[in-house]
Design an enzyme around this catalytic site. Structure first.
Site, PDB file in Angstrom:
ATOM      1  CB  SER A 100      -0.973  -0.041   1.180  1.00  0.00           C
ATOM      2  OG  SER A 100      -1.948   0.967   1.078  1.00  0.00           O
ATOM      3  CG  ASP A 112      -6.489  -2.116  -4.380  1.00  0.00           C
ATOM      4  OD1 ASP A 112      -7.061  -1.073  -4.023  1.00  0.00           O
ATOM      5  OD2 ASP A 112      -5.271  -2.317  -4.209  1.00  0.00           O
ATOM      6  CG  HIS A 128      -5.808  -1.625  -0.652  1.00  0.00           C
ATOM      7  ND1 HIS A 128      -4.884  -1.265  -1.599  1.00  0.00           N
ATOM      8  CD2 HIS A 128      -5.393  -1.057   0.509  1.00  0.00           C
ATOM      9  CE1 HIS A 128      -3.957  -0.515  -1.041  1.00  0.00           C
ATOM     10  NE2 HIS A 128      -4.241  -0.378   0.247  1.00  0.00           N
TER      11      HIS A 128
END
Length: 302
Positions: free
Chosen positions: A147, A245, A275
């Site tokens: 991320s 995501d 995600h």
């Protein structure tokens, strides 16, 4: 494929978020209140908390070793929208990487926004990579992140390359955030996966506001790595994206741009995943497969 049923059930169980501004301290406390016990995390032969001394100050790190010394080092940068996450919240990910790759893993406790203005966290990450290179760990020097940690990993690889430091052999970006210009029309996945999959498009701006408000400019390639014009000469890359995501397409587009620039870059899209799946759902086959992909990648010549 539909969203994995375990992920779907978890998302359905979440309460509706409280209205009002985001309080970093409250969210950080909640993260640490729900940590899994160490006994349930992957077993690693040795774990040592250390201090990396860098030009920008001392940075806490945690070093994991599960294989023989001298094979290489992977510097791991946790996610959390630049204001959340810590060595502890991502300890299980670092352990899994150490077990799977056989590399020494150095997890970085970089400074967080909003208390620390840009580029404090990035400075810490770059400094730790240089520090790790002095450990004589072996031929592999990889940088990895998930991320926003993937944002840092890509930015570190580019910045150190520009500084003439070309020891990084691999960059691993797990569902990275690579474009902090949140224009929904730019990537189809921002629309397709806008709601219902954990990371909401409507939450991107407020969550990243702590970082951007600290002086990070979305037009700066060190903030949005996809804005970098020249990608030639960067380290080999593995980019793992998730089907559900909203950030999926920017990661895949960055992989294509790396390939177009002559960089050995591979993109792996994990079906049924969302995600954060590697951190949040480590028991799933999709998470295990993502870690296995990292192990395969860093095991190849850089």
């Amino acid at each position: 494929m539909p969203l994995h049923p375990d992920i779907a059930a978890f998302l359905a169980s979440l309460p509706t978020p409280e209205p009002g501004p985001i309080d970093p301290d409250v969210l950080r406390a909640a993260e640490h209140a729900h940590l899994a016990p160490v006994s349930s995390r992957p077993h690693v032969a040795s774990v040592e908390d250390r201090t990396a001394r860098t030009p920008d100050g001392d940075v806490p790190v945690r070093v994991y070793r599960d294989g023989a010394a001298g094979r290489g080092i992977l510097v791991y940068l946790h996610g959390g929208a630049f204001f959340l996450g810590s060595i502890e919240t991502h300890d299980h990910v670092a352990r899994a990487l150490a077990v799977a790759t056989g590399l020494d893993v150095v997890a970085v406790g970089y400074r967080l926004a909003p208390e620390n203005a840009f580029p404090a966290g990035l400075d810490d990450a770059c400094g730790v990579v240089r520090w790790a290179d002095e450990l004589d760990g072996g031929p592999v020097l990889a940088v990895a992140g998930d991320s926003s940690g993937g944002t840092f990993a890509a930015a570190v690889a580019a910045r150190l390359h520009d500084e003439g430091f070309d020891r990084i052999t691999h960059q691993v970006l797990l569902y990275p955030s690579l474009d902090l210009d949140f224009d929904q029309s730019r990537y189809p996945s921002l629309v397709e996966n806008a709601t219902g999959y954990g990371l909401e498009f409507a939450g991107l701006a407020p969550f990243n506001a702590f970082y951007l408000g600290s002086g990070a400019d979305p037009a700066d390639p060190l903030v949005s790595p996809t804005k970098r014009a020249d990608l030639t000469g960067l380290p080999a890359a593995l980019i793992v994206t998730a089907q559900f995501d909203p950030l999926r397409d920017e990661g895949e587009a960055y992989g294509q741009r790396l390939r177009d620039a002559g960089v050995d870059a591979e993109v792996v899209r994990m079906p049924r995943a969302n995600h954060g799946f590697v951190q949040n759902f480590p028991h799933l086959d999709e998470s295990r497969e993502a870690i296995a992909q990292v192990a395969r990648f860093v095991g190849e010549a850089g």
